[in-house]
Design a protein around this motif. Structure first.
Motif, mmCIF file in Angstrom:
data_model
loop_
_atom_site.group_PDB
_atom_site.id
_atom_site.type_symbol
_atom_site.label_atom_id
_atom_site.label_comp_id
_atom_site.label_asym_id
_atom_site.label_seq_id
_atom_site.Cartn_x
_atom_site.Cartn_y
_atom_site.Cartn_z
ATOM 1 N N GLY A 92 52.314 47.993 41.615
ATOM 2 C CA GLY A 92 51.832 48.000 40.401
ATOM 3 C C GLY A 92 50.159 47.808 40.003
ATOM 4 N N ARG A 93 50.001 46.808 40.847
ATOM 5 C CA ARG A 93 48.457 46.328 40.736
ATOM 6 C C ARG A 93 47.555 47.511 41.185
ATOM 7 N N LYS A 94 47.937 48.211 42.192
ATOM 8 C CA LYS A 94 47.291 49.404 42.734
ATOM 9 C C LYS A 94 47.134 50.440 41.707
ATOM 10 N N LEU A 101 34.584 44.873 43.194
ATOM 11 C CA LEU A 101 34.158 43.576 43.695
ATOM 12 C C LEU A 101 35.406 42.957 44.749
ATOM 13 N N GLY A 102 35.215 42.403 45.780
ATOM 14 C CA GLY A 102 36.091 41.746 46.368
ATOM 15 C C GLY A 102 36.907 42.731 46.897
ATOM 16 N N ALA A 103 36.585 44.011 47.483
ATOM 17 C CA ALA A 103 37.290 45.350 47.777
ATOM 18 C C ALA A 103 38.111 45.046 48.763
ATOM 19 N N ILE A 161 31.854 45.958 47.113
ATOM 20 C CA ILE A 161 31.125 44.565 47.586
ATOM 21 C C ILE A 161 32.361 43.624 48.239
ATOM 22 N N ASP A 162 32.104 43.102 49.383
ATOM 23 C CA ASP A 162 32.871 42.190 49.824
ATOM 24 C C ASP A 162 32.170 41.121 50.890
ATOM 25 N N HIS A 163 32.740 40.086 51.135
ATOM 26 C CA HIS A 163 32.482 39.063 51.988
ATOM 27 C C HIS A 163 31.923 39.597 53.352
ATOM 28 N N ASP A 198 28.319 37.612 50.074
ATOM 29 C CA ASP A 198 29.136 36.503 49.426
ATOM 30 C C ASP A 198 28.772 36.375 48.224
ATOM 31 N N LEU A 199 29.740 36.879 47.219
ATOM 32 C CA LEU A 199 29.401 36.803 45.823
ATOM 33 C C LEU A 199 29.123 35.196 45.219
ATOM 34 N N GLY A 200 29.808 34.231 46.012
ATOM 35 C CA GLY A 200 29.461 32.834 45.595
ATOM 36 C C GLY A 200 28.296 32.482 45.744
HETATM 37 C C1 LIG Z 1 43.348 39.128 47.816
HETATM 38 S S1 LIG Z 1 41.913 39.951 48.706
HETATM 39 C C2 LIG Z 1 42.136 41.334 47.566
HETATM 40 C C3 LIG Z 1 41.421 42.397 48.419
HETATM 41 C C4 LIG Z 1 41.650 43.946 47.412
HETATM 42 N N1 LIG Z 1 40.575 43.545 46.053
HETATM 43 C C5 LIG Z 1 42.914 44.415 47.198
HETATM 44 O O1 LIG Z 1 43.477 43.858 46.217
HETATM 45 O O2 LIG Z 1 43.436 44.951 47.979
HETATM 46 C C6 LIG Z 1 40.572 39.121 48.277
HETATM 47 C C7 LIG Z 1 39.026 39.640 48.770
HETATM 48 O O3 LIG Z 1 38.135 39.137 47.970
HETATM 49 C C8 LIG Z 1 37.169 38.749 48.971
HETATM 50 N N2 LIG Z 1 36.343 37.733 48.555
HETATM 51 C C9 LIG Z 1 36.703 36.217 48.375
HETATM 52 N N3 LIG Z 1 35.669 35.559 48.146
HETATM 53 C C10 LIG Z 1 34.736 36.400 48.042
HETATM 54 C C11 LIG Z 1 33.228 36.107 47.807
HETATM 55 N N4 LIG Z 1 32.794 34.791 47.558
HETATM 56 N N5 LIG Z 1 32.350 37.266 48.022
HETATM 57 C C12 LIG Z 1 32.902 38.373 48.356
HETATM 58 N N6 LIG Z 1 34.167 38.715 48.512
HETATM 59 C C13 LIG Z 1 34.963 37.468 48.346
HETATM 60 C C14 LIG Z 1 37.684 38.570 50.304
HETATM 61 O O4 LIG Z 1 37.046 38.765 51.379
HETATM 62 C C15 LIG Z 1 38.996 39.656 50.112
HETATM 63 O O5 LIG Z 1 38.674 41.006 50.669
#
Ligand SMILES: C[S@@+](CC[C@H](N)C(=O)[O-])C[C@H]1O[C@@H](n2cnc3c(N)ncnc32)[C@H](O)[C@@H]1O
Length: 289
Positions: free
Chosen positions: A81-83, A104-106, A127-129, A155-157
């Motif tokens: 459902g989330r997708k 974000l956090g793909a 964008i992802d880590h 790193d978005l943090g």
């Molecule tokens: C639970 S997964 C979700 C992945 C995707 N959005 C999905 O739902 O299929 C969380 C994602 O957030 C990314 N993430 C967590 N902290 C992050 C940060 N500080 N900067 C960038 N990405 C981050 C992780 O690397 C991971 O890919």
């Protein structure tokens, strides 16, 4: 996030999508092509081996996921459902004139790869880590990266989104944009979440929308993930991806206002709790459907 290690939670979501593909009836719900694309991406990136991916698509894996659903009640099916929810937000946003999609956090999500060829005039940025983004980039390159899909490793943090996108030649801060943060904000500090929403508001044109999922804050101030919250918080910490941020749903509106967004419940068809998460959509000025 464990230093230099690709996200385990991103892999968990991707494998869950493959397993959900084995559930009768799911093909009618899941976005077309998502299961195949996710399986291909995991193998091509090296995030999972061919055998793991084949196993994830089996009835046995499906029953294992279902057997462990008590840990996060309803969350396994809620991934489907989330997708659907996030893809709907993108398609509706594009219908309403958006010309950029920022994910974000793909993780290993395939929305950008699947939709970029269908919308050649739309820019897709993810964008992802770094550890996860680099693996994914390898997989996307092997699968054929559409020209209008750009993957950024940050790193978005730590790094300001504003700096990141200002230095990206393809980003247009005046364009109507759809921003997605699916399963992300719970992993960030409160300061990083506030800053992320504020920065996003400054980076997009009017009529943009921001769709995200989040955990409600429990009475004890921790993210509320259901009956087994304590166990789940411990497990998440143990895998190096602790859940940190949460908010009371009734406080979300004022939080978003302070960050330059307006909560838009009218755009959330699936309102309320889904699995253990809430979904929300925010818009900025001059939103027209
Ligand atoms: C639970 S997964 C979700 C992945 C995707 N959005 C999905 O739902 O299929 C969380 C994602 O957030 C990314 N993430 C967590 N902290 C992050 C940060 N500080 N900067 C960038 N990405 C981050 C992780 O690397 C991971 O890919």
């Amino acid at each position: 996030m464990r230093k230099g290690r690709p996200s385990r939670t991103a892999l968990k979501v991707a494998l869950a999508i493959i397993s959900l593909g084995a559930k009768p009836g799911m093909e009618k719900l899941l976005p077309p092509g998502i299961v195949q694309a996710t399986a291909e991406l995991l193998v091509a990136s090296g995030a999972a081996g061919r055998r793991t991916v084949r196993w994830a698509g089996s009835r046995l894996a499906l029953s294992v996921y279902e057997a462990f659903d008590w840990m996060l009640p309803g969350q396994f099916e809620a991934f489907a459902g989330r997708k659907v929810f996030f893809e709907r937000q993108v398609r509706d946003g594009l219908d309403a004139g958006a010309r950029q999609v920022l994910v974000l956090g793909a993780g290993y999500d395939t929305l950008g790869w699947r939709l970029a060829p269908e919308f050649p005039n739309v820019r897709f940025l993810e964008i992802d880590h770094p550890a996860t983004a680099h693996l994914k980039a390898k997989g996307i390159a092997a699968m054929g990266r559409p020209e209008n899909l750009c993957l950024i490793a940050e790193d978005l943090g730590k790094r300001q989104l504003v700096d990141l996108l200002k230095s990206n030649a393809t980003w247009n801060p005046h364009a109507r944009t759809v921003i997605l943060a699916e399963g992300l904000v719970m992993y960030l500090s409160p300061e990083a979440v506030s800053s992320l929403f504020c920065q996003c508001a400054a980076l997009v044109g009017s009529g943009s929308r921001f769709a995200f999922s989040y955990f409600a804050r429990g009475a004890d101030g921790r993210p509320d993930a259901g009956r087994w919250t304590g166990l789940m918080l411990w497990l998440q910490k143990a895998v190096g991806e602790p859940w940190i941020w949460s908010i009371r749903p009734e406080e979300l509106g004022s939080f978003l206002e302070r960050a330059g967004w307006r909560i838009a419940p009218e755009l959330v068809e699936l309102s309320g709790l889904r699995g253990v998460e809430f979904y929300a959509v925010a818009t900025n000025r001059a939103y027209e459907r």
